[in-house]
Structure formats: C-alpha cells, structure tokens
Write an enzyme that holds these catalytic residues in place. Sequence first.
Site, short mmCIF file in Angstrom:
data_model
loop_
_atom_site.label_atom_id
_atom_site.label_comp_id
_atom_site.label_asym_id
_atom_site.label_seq_id
_atom_site.Cartn_x
_atom_site.Cartn_y
_atom_site.Cartn_z
CB THR A 1 -9.18 4.46 -2.02
OG1 THR A 1 -10.02 6.03 -2.31
CG2 THR A 1 -9.93 3.75 -2.60
CB CYS A 2 -5.64 7.73 0.25
SG CYS A 2 -4.84 7.63 -1.66
CG ASN A 3 -7.17 10.75 -3.73
OD1 ASN A 3 -6.97 11.53 -2.94
ND2 ASN A 3 -6.22 10.21 -4.57
CB SER B 1 -7.27 9.25 -9.45
OG SER B 1 -8.54 8.31 -9.64
N GLY C 1 0.15 -3.88 -0.15
CA GLY C 1 -1.24 -4.96 -1.13
C GLY C 1 -0.89 -3.90 -2.50
CB SER C 2 -3.42 -2.52 -5.13
OG SER C 2 -4.17 -2.17 -4.75
CD GLU D 1 -5.46 6.34 -9.27
OE1 GLU D 1 -5.00 5.79 -8.91
OE2 GLU D 1 -6.94 6.87 -8.15
CG ASP E 1 -2.18 3.25 -7.39
OD1 ASP E 1 -1.46 2.48 -7.49
OD2 ASP E 1 -1.01 4.51 -6.43
CD GLN F 1 -6.64 2.04 -3.88
OE1 GLN F 1 -7.04 3.34 -4.49
NE2 GLN F 1 -5.81 2.60 -3.29
#
Length: 405
Positions: A55-57, A106, A188-189, A111, A113, A117
């Site tokens: 993921t982005c994190n 997170s 996407g989600s 969160e 999201d 994912q």
Amino acid sequence: MELNQLNMPLLEKLFSASITFREVPTEKLGELGRSVMEMLGVAPYFPIPLYVLHTCNRVEVYAWDVPQPIVHAVLSRYGGYADRVVVRRGTEAALHLLEVAAGLDSMLIGETDILGQMEEAFDSQVKSHVTRDLLKVVVERAIRFGKMVRTNTNISRGPRGLGSLSIIYVKETMGDLSNLSIGIIGAGSVGQGLAKELKDEGARRIYILNRTFEKAKEIAERIGATAMPLNRESIDECLKKCDVVFATATSFEPIIKEVPPNHKVRLIVDLGVPMNVSNNLPVKVVRLDDLKPIADRYNSERLQEIQKVKAMALEEVENIERALARRAVEIELGEYMRLVALISQEEGRRAGANASLAANSAAKRAVLPLIEALKKHAESGNIETVMQILNDAKRLMKIPQASTS
C-alpha cells in the site's frame, strides 16, 4: 495472558517481513513495492505460500513454514533497505497482521482503506494460488477481525481513511466542495471510497477515470458522476476541467507526468500505490506526508480505543491457532479419506458392482464421528497428537493394489 506465554505450535510457522512509512520515506516505498511485488510472478512455483501487501504506507510479505534460503530471497527484494525490514515470526507476526487489519499500524489509526486493500490483495493472490493452505486461513481471519473491530469499537470514529483526510485538506485549503470540479483517477477501494465521500460532502461535479471503463461507469452512475477512460488524452482533459484531482491508481510508473499548458487544476492529491504523480509540476501536489498533521489530530481522539483493540487481537491469536488446527486436520483427513475410499471401492468390487456404492457410503458414515472427534481434539491444543494418530493410521492402512485384470 502475555504473547510469549501462548503455546501456538502451528502459528510458529508464520513469517513476516515488513517495512512501512516509519522505516523509510513514503516515496521510497513505491520503489520497494515494485521489487517485492515481482515475487508474485514466480510465487505459484514457490514451495511455500505467500501473501504480499503493498500500500502507500507499507510493503509486507507473509509466508508459511519458511526455510532460510527463502528468507534471504524475500529480504533481498528490499535491496538497500533490507537492514530496515522488521522480521517477525510466529505469534508476533500474527499479532502484527491483526493490528494492520485493525488499522493500528496506519498513519491514521483505525483507517478503513487498509481493509479494502488487504481484501483486494487476498482475492487476487488466492485466485493465482499464491496465498493458500494454512496461510490463507491466517489472512482470512485477519480480514474478518478488522471488520469486527470496526463494528465493536470506536477505533474508526471520524475520518475513515487517507481519502477522508485528503478531503479535509482540500476543504481547508480550497473551501466549499460544491464550487469545485473534481477528478478521481482510479476506481479501486480508495477511489470508490473517495467518490462516495466527496458526493456526501457536497461535491457536484465529479469525474471518475479508470482503466476498466465499465467499472468507472458503474460507480459514476451510482453517485451521479461522469465516467471517463484512463489514458493520456483523458488525463489531460481531466486536468483542464478540474480544480482538484485525486490520483489513487496502482501503477509502477507515474500517471500524471506533466500538466497541459492551459490546465485548470490547482491541486493534485497523490494517494497512489506507489506515487502516481511526478515531482516538479507547476501545481501544488499533496503527498501523504502533508496529511500527517491532520491524522495526528484525529489519532489523539482514538488513543483510548487502542488497548481495547490490542486485547481483542491477543484473544484472536488464540482463535486463529484453533482454526489452523482444525484446517490442518481437515487437510490430513482429506488424504486419509482418499485412502478409505480406495479400500471401500476395492471391497465393493470384490463383493460385486452393486455393493460398491454401499461400501463407500458405509465407510464414510463409520469414519465421520472419528473425524469430528479428531478436529475437536486438535482445536483444544492437541494438534501434534492428532496428526501423529492420523499418520500412524495411514501407515497401518492396507491399501489395495491396482487391479491388473
């Protein structure tokens, strides 16, 4: 009970390698993600199951019953950042996965999201037979736990994800959403959640771009937006029409590399995996790090829920061990029942064609109570004894030789 006091012989086979926004800058996670995700191309031929979460994190790998050469192969994918990878094993790895699913790990605590994912990665990797067997049970239970936590606690009260934080940022920066034209790249989600929330917050002109146009159209029709294909021309058109553009796609190459000379866009929010937007554009680009001050404001309100969720996660680790024990016995029993079927078929053949079906049915009926008893003993912590019994029984079973007539 403390984590180190738990006796979890099956979960001890779980391995995880993790690197997150805490260990490296978020822009570097995209580069690492590309390398780690390449493992999925060969994973079906691996001798062990894998689950990869990018993921982005975070960039994380979960694996089952990992020999040391595979550990080295996984860590090598993190390149020059391998020394920053956090390696966990056994119950510690399981607890980490549960806390990831609950949103405790997170940038914005709780969160949602991450749950979407995780589900997307799980569905894709199960279909390709990458995530399988007992690892599949662990990930499936973690996703279920993430949903349960958000239902039974206030860990997700308020903004629900990075998309929510970015909307707050846009409202604080640019004012009333109803006065803005807004583009969303990716359905996407994260993109879907953004579209719904923007509509609920009063946005009137929303454009949704996606590689699969039918998916963009479906979402657009649901919220009264405009669907567009995702290509170079439509991106330029979006940048000319919209005041704000959210980039949420999964792409290893930047999707927005430049803006047209006559662009209208004043703000681009990059929520892509990895980064969707090139640097040095002549408009303001909001990165994940820009959202952290807003996340911190809401995290302070959720701190009291953390200990509650951690206690639930510790309890769930025990539930996972029981589920694994049941599934491990089911897998072993599948082989045992195959042998029972062979014997019953041979006995039926000897007794006559009409007796074959009856013999097979009688054998299964006779064995089923034993099967259920063994599963319950396994779930009660006697998995090693149960597996030994099954192995002994298979070894003593007389398998009929194939007929040569």
